[in-house]
Design a protein around this motif. Structure first.
Motif, PDB file in Angstrom:
ATOM      1  N   UNK A 117       4.430   0.721  -5.869  1.00  0.00           N
ATOM      2  CA  UNK A 117       4.630   1.050  -4.461  1.00  0.00           C
ATOM      3  C   UNK A 117       6.120   1.075  -4.176  1.00  0.00           C
ATOM      4  N   UNK A 142      -2.960   4.030   2.931  1.00  0.00           N
ATOM      5  CA  UNK A 142      -3.240   4.216   4.347  1.00  0.00           C
ATOM      6  C   UNK A 142      -2.964   5.667   4.699  1.00  0.00           C
ATOM      7  N   UNK A 183       6.387   0.481   2.669  1.00  0.00           N
ATOM      8  CA  UNK A 183       5.454   0.972   3.684  1.00  0.00           C
ATOM      9  C   UNK A 183       4.887  -0.165   4.513  1.00  0.00           C
ATOM     10  N   UNK A 219       0.860  -1.183   0.000  1.00  0.00           N
ATOM     11  CA  UNK A 219       0.000   0.000   0.000  1.00  0.00           C
ATOM     12  C   UNK A 219       0.895   1.231   0.000  1.00  0.00           C
ATOM     13  N   UNK A 220       0.260   2.350  -0.247  1.00  0.00           N
ATOM     14  CA  UNK A 220       1.004   3.608  -0.170  1.00  0.00           C
ATOM     15  C   UNK A 220       0.658   4.281   1.150  1.00  0.00           C
ATOM     16  N   UNK A 221       1.656   4.814   1.779  1.00  0.00           N
ATOM     17  CA  UNK A 221       1.501   5.342   3.133  1.00  0.00           C
ATOM     18  C   UNK A 221       1.513   6.872   3.109  1.00  0.00           C
TER      19      UNK A 221
END
Lengths: 291, 785, 155
Positions: free
Chosen positions: C1, A51, C21, A6-8
């Motif tokens: 990502x 997220x 992440x 996911x990308x944070x």
């Protein structure tokens, strides 16, 4: 077990967080303590693409009393709620609740806002907030709004919170004198969700009659359950054994448990009745100045 | 009390020596399998079946192989090329490593993904596409035995039903006759559910194959590294693995309890993967895999009967058991004992007749039938007899303690031969129960219970007086896959008087580095701090069958004592030479030989050790070392009496263990502190399945209890403050009189708790309760539902 | 990502890493930093073997992303000794036989440390609550309670 990628995002302000949510849409999830979300991600039951970490936002971690309300910032962790002298002395039902959520390590990260916003009927704060007649404050693209707790829980894991809204504060009306409340959870072991749990609040008048009652039930329905008939049966009446027994029975009737490994429907209804009575006795004792 | 023969500085038997392994653990410097990192290491993750029984139509690895970091996907077809897709179990049944055509339980291994990181491997697992065609599922072992039930093991030629074995012990006809003649009979069905050891460390391996040298090194969670090495050599000999070039290193193990005895498919796949890829492979199972696919324990459906006279004299015992083994028999019993030591079911009582029969059954569940801290099915046996005894007491209205005292085998009857063929070495059963009753204040509790009952409060007192059987075992009766169950010790005394001891067993927390040093300290008088104990490396340790079934002290402990004595014998020769006297003129006291009557003519063991390398007598070999392979003449029979007091919440059915007194007798004690710790842990693992732990399945074979969300292990909040006591009845045949203790408490505790709960409810007509005794079951019993 | 750089102060030393992440804090500690005293026992935040102290609070590092810990301070079991001196808790676990296989021990010690920071003289009940997020399969907890009491008396 390993979560998916996911990308944070770590927004610096609440406005930025709301804007992020609005732009990312359904692909985004809010994370604060993460103790409901991360386990689901590790099981890959949840695989959000983004997220939005709100845990670092300033000004959402507080416990205060003012203008007739106890206000708790959504990012206040359960351990802080559990330890708060203010809550312990004036709102012990909330201490009762925070104290039995998961385990002490989880309580160090899990937040009260998350516990409510997750909309899980097995979570503990919802029943207590129903009994206390709380309201929650949420922030969205159009500013903030206040939602009464009775209108907040809509279905399993579903709340009135919009996808681009963030729960920021819980507001609990300061109860009048001669009020008391208690939360009693019956669990299989520490760290488990409740087989059933009951939150009860009462306010007594000078003659010992109950002028106001609140009863919330945990993990016995698709949403947290408010046992209104039981509350009404108590209101205006003394808290006699008979009346408390009646309230217990009515709370049990209001519950909608399903049979699972925590117990059969029949058993859970019986537990609701027993716990309702016990919580009411404890609430009454506290209203009378006991512990 | 074990008599202290050595000073605290030497730290021999009976001293609570602080553990030598602790300094690294309290600093976080333990070295567990997942801590092992090898250059170029790849990670393995496993694709598992969502179905309990299904045909595999296809496995498509394309997407997984395209994922960044994924190096290989291994399937049954890959292994089939090497004829490694099946392997034998320790019970000489067969088990799939990876399936070719069908899966037999939910969570069975289907394929393995090899990748450059844990994360990429996990992603790869999500991308392997498997098409299944569900088959009829057989979950209930009784239904599995019905005519017309689908035959699960279609791979086994000649297998026409789902029965694995029928095994019996005792005299059926005589027992049946005794039941016909009996004045009183008690009958009860008792189910001991599936449970899981759930050591906090899961299983894992780092496998590294050097193709040039043909050398395979495996760091793995193994309670029996030598046996595993031999099995690997036998199974994979045809692909070039040769036993001298297989090295198993079992590093620190984060709890075993029997769960790290079997050879799991994951280990074998990782070994195949290192051979195929040429890179070291790490496989560490996650908790769900551990609970869902690793060996289970128990799962015994018993029909138990006891015959007695009206005065309480027990006469005969009969138990018929259906044992659910899952899809293959992958238990870890000695070969001739498919139901383990279950026939020790007559327990602490002198039955004239007894008969038991056990039928092993295939179902669509994961295989196992391993310990859970129990020596080969003794827990099930003790549960049955100690429940029946309480039911008899209830039936004839006799106090359960009095009934036990009336029947116990008496101290003077030992060695005692049971009707099912065991020879109990020593015991004083009444002594242990008497002490437990004193410690807990039995008479006062009875009074309190009477008063409480009048007030409508629920309180119960439960007793269990168990006999354990451990220390497998004499080689004429005990072997695993033909490997005899001796065990070994090799001791080397260095020139400066320091020692290294190497053993064929393998500690998983029992404290071997300390206790085995204490045995040497006792025998040679060398301070325990000067003794290093090493286990778990098959390149250096002498051959042994490993640690499980409480066998380390009875077998390897004896080997250690005997090897020490060989060294002492040689030391005597050297001392005689140095002191210029006859060997017969020398007297030994811990740490030195001196001339009889002349205490200042003395040579310390350290001086003797130095001489062994610098000044040894002509005609005697230099050096001071010895090896012992100990083949025990008999098993040892620890015992104990436990008393449990419970309070029950009549509103919710919640059971609270108020007090629990455990009096154990494990013979002579090496380290009282460690023995007490073993008992604390054993009691907790005894309690857990009585109140909480269970793995169950629905009709489709979906598991319940496959993560710590559902598999309820007790925390400090659910665990009472155990109270312990001891009596000491040494084993007459063991060199140091010790018996083994690791599992006694797990074996003995369950019936004490069940008996206490049933006792609390007995006035309501309750005679028996099945475990786990959940609050709801108690609530139903209270309310007559 | 992609990855992102993070900096976390671990046992007093600033540690930086380039991480995905989704990297869990426990994996960052164990694999990126090689501090293998912190263990993994369950994946579902039930066992507490992975307990570390994050900005003064004991947390389960299997349920925190490393990126969430960026800019914060982490203490692990390896940071419990000062100049080679054992912490009283480490001493207590050894003296009172509060460990057997040692796998849960680092987590138990970190939880107990956080407990004693808040409450230097806990009752037995408070100790039991304090360690109720940590599972031990070997000891039955009796001696762990004693180990914490030993340390409390010493601190």
């Amino acid at each position: 077990m390993i979560p998916g990628p996911f990308e944070y995002h770590r927004p610096g302000t609440l406005d930025e967080a709301v804007a992020l949510l609005a732009s990312l849409g359904d692909d985004a999830k809010i994370i604060s303590g993460g103790h409901s979300l991360i386990p689901m991600m590790k099981l890959r039951l949840a695989e959000p693409a983004h997220l939005v970490d709100i845990s670092g936002l300033d000004g959402l971690d507080y416990i205060r009393e003012s203008d007739g309300y106890l206000t708790i910032g959504a990012l206040t962790c359960e351990a802080a709620v559990d330890r708060s002298d203010l809550i312990h002395s004036k709102y012990p039902i909330i201490s009762d609740t925070a104290h039995v959520i998961a385990d002490p390590l989880v309580r160090n990260l899990a937040t009260i806002g998350g516990n409510l916003a997750h909309g899980d009927p097995a979570n503990d704060h919802p029943a207590t907030m129903l009994a206390l007649g709380a309201e929650v404050v949420v922030s969205g693209p159009n500013g903030s709004r206040t939602i009464g707790i009775d209108d907040f829980f809509l279905g399993p894991l579903t709340t009135a919170l919009g996808a681009d809204e963030i729960l920021t504060e819980i507001r609990i009306p300061t109860p009048p004198a001669n009020s008391g409340g208690a939360y009693i959870k019956f669990e299989r072991k520490v760290g488990d969700f409740a087989i059933a749990a009951v939150a009860a609040t009462v306010t007594l008048d000078a003659d010992g009659n109950c002028v106001k009652a609140g009863i919330g039930l945990t993990n016995v329905g698709p949403t947290p359950v408010r046992a209104k008939a039981a509350e009404e049966a108590l209101t205006g009446n003394p808290l006699t054994d008979d009346n408390i027994a009646t309230a217990g029975r009515l709370a049990s009737e209001a519950s909608q448990p399903i049979s699972d490994h925590r117990g059969s429907e029949e058993y859970k209804r019986a537990i609701v009745e027993v716990l309702t009575k016990r919580a009411l006795y404890k609430a009454k004792s506290r209203a009378e100045g006991g512990s | 009390m074990t008599e202290l023969k050595t000073s605290a500085e030497i730290g021999g038997m009976g001293h609570s020596v602080k553990r030598k392994e602790d300094p690294r653990f309290i600093r976080g410097r333990g070295n567990y399998v997942d801590d092992v990192v090898r250059p170029g290491m790849l990670y393995m993750a496993i694709v598992r079946s969502p179905y309990a029984h299904a045909k595999i139509i296809s496995i498509n690895s394309e997407k997984a192989l395209a994922h960044p970091g994924v190096a290989a996907v291994i399937t049954g077809e890959t292994l089939k090329e090497y004829n490694l897709h099946w392997m034998p179990t320790l019970m000489s049944d067969t088990q799939m490593v990876l399936p070719i055509d069908k899966v037999m339980y939910q969570a069975q291994e289907v394929a393995a993904v090899i990748a450059t990181s844990r994360y990429a491997a996990a992603d790869g697992v999500e991308l392997v596409e498997v098409e299944y065609e569900p088959l009829e599922v057989v979950i209930d072992p009784f239904k599995a035995l019905e005519p017309g039930a689908p035959v699960l093991r279609t791979d086994k030629e000649g297998q026409k039903d789902n029965r694995i074995f029928h095994w019996e012990a005792g005299d059926k006809a005589a027992t049946d006759q005794a039941f016909k003649d009996a004045e009183v009979t008690i009958t009860q069905d008792i189910y001991i559910p599936r449970i899981h050891v759930a050591s906090i460390e899961t299983c894992g391996i780092v496998a590294e194959f050097d193709s040039v040298e043909g050398q395979l090194t495996c760091w793995m969670t193994s309670q029996a590294p030598h046996a595993h090495r031999t099995v690997f050599a036998l199974v994979a000999g045809h692909v070039g693995l040769s036993e001298e070039k297989i090295r198993i290193i079992s590093p620190d193990i984060g709890g075993g309890f029997g769960g790290k005895v079997p050879i799991y498919p994951g280990y074998v796949i990782a070994i195949a993967a290192t051979v195929v890829t040429g890179s070291p492979i790490k496989w560490i199972e996650n908790r769900r895999e551990n609970l869902q696919a690793d060996s289970f324990a128990r799962d015994y459906h018993m029909h138990a009967e006891l015959a007695a006279d009206k005065d309480g004299t027990m006469k005969a015992l009969r138990i018929k058991t259906i044992a659910d083994h899952g899809y293959t028999d992958a238990a870890c019993n000695p070969a001739k004992w498919p139901a383990g030591m279950f026939s020790v079911m007559t327990g602490s009582y002198p039955f004239e007749q007894a008969f038991c029969e056990v039928d092993g059954v295939y179902t669509n569940k994961p295989p196992g039938g391993i310990a859970y801290r129990c020596s080969f099915r003794v827990t099930e046996a003790v549960h049955a007899i100690e429940r029946l005894v309480d039911m008899l007491a209830d039936e004839i209205d006799m106090d359960p303690a009095a009934l036990r005292f009336k029947n116990f085998i008496k101290p003077e009857q030992f060695p005692y031969k049971t009707v099912t063929g065991w020879e109990y070495d020593s015991g004083n059963y009444a002594g242990a129960l008497k002490l437990a009753m004193e410690m807990i204040g039995y008479e006062d509790l009875l009074k309190e219970q009477k008063e409480k009952r009048e007030r409508g409060e629920l309180m119960g007192i439960g007793i269990s007086s168990f006999t354990e059987v451990v220390g497998a075992g004499p080689s004429k009766h005990f072997d695993i896959l033909g490997l005899k169950m001796f065990d070994s010790a090799e001791i080397r005394v260095h020139p400066t008087g320091k020692v290294i001891v190497r053993l064929g067993v393998k500690s998983q927390g029992q404290g071997h580095e300390t206790t085995f040093g204490q045995i040497v300290a006792e025998e040679l008088g060398i301070p325990v701090k000067d003794i290093k104990v090493e286990e778990g490396d098959t390149d250096t340790a002498p051959y042994g069958l490993g640690t499980y079934a409480s066998r380390s002290t009875p077998v390897a402990g004896a080997a250690t004592a005997l090897a020490s004595r060989k060294i002492r014998d040689k030391a005597r020769k050297i001392a005689a030479y140095l002191l210029e006297v006859n060997e017969d003129d020398l007297e030994w006291e811990p740490g030195k030989f001196f001339v009889k009557g002349v205490p200042d003519k003395v040579k310390t063991i350290q001086e003797i050790a130095f001489a062994a390398y610098t000044n040894h007598p002509q005609g005697l070999e230099a050096g001071l070392e010895a090896v012992s392979y100990y083949d025990p003449p008999n098993l040892t029979f620890p015992f104990g009496s436990y008393i449990c007091v419970v309070d029950i919440d009549s509103g919710t059915g919640e059971v609270k263990i108020r007090r629990f007194v455990a009096v154990d007798d494990c013979g002579n004690i090496i380290n009282p502190m460690i023995v007490e710790g073993q008992i604390h842990g054993g009691l907790t693992m005894g309690m857990a399945p009585v109140l909480m732990e269970e793995i169950s399945y629905d009709e489709e074979g979906n598991i319940y209890g496959g993560s710590f969300m559902e598999y309820l292990m007790p925390t400090a909040m659910e665990t009472p403050n155990w109270e312990t006591g001891k009596t000491t009845t040494p084993s007459p045949h063991h060199p140091i009189g010790a018996k083994g203790v690791g599992e006694s408490a797990t074996v003995g505790a369950p019936p004490a708790i069940v008996n206490a709960i049933v006792d609390a409810l007995s006035h309501l007509g309750v005679r028996h309760m099945e475990i786990p005794i959940t609050p709801e079951k108690v609530w139903r019993a209270i309310n007559g539902l | 990502m992609g990855t992102q750089s993070i900096s976390i102060k671990v046992n007093g030393a600033e540690q930086t890493g380039e991480v995905e992440a989704r990297l869990l804090l426990v994996h960052f500690i164990r694999e990126d930093l090689g501090l293998t005293g912190t263990h993994i026992g369950c994946d579902t935040s039930h066992c507490g073997a992975c307990t570390v102290i994050l900005d003064g609070k004991a947390v389960k590092s299997c349920t925190v992303f490393a990126v969430q810990a960026a800019g914060k301070e982490v203490q692990t079991i390896e940071g419990m000794t000062t100049n080679g001196e054992l912490h009283p808790l480490q001493e207590g676990f050894m003296e009172e036989h509060g460990l057997q296989c040692g796998f849960c021990t680092p987590g138990m010690i970190m939880s107990s440390k956080a407990l004693l920071q808040e409450n230097s003289n806990p009752t037995e009940e408070e100790i039991r609550i304090g360690i109720s997020g940590n599972l031990c399969r070997c000891t039955g907890y009796v001696n762990i309670v004693k180990a914490v009491q030993y340390a409390a008396a010493k601190i």
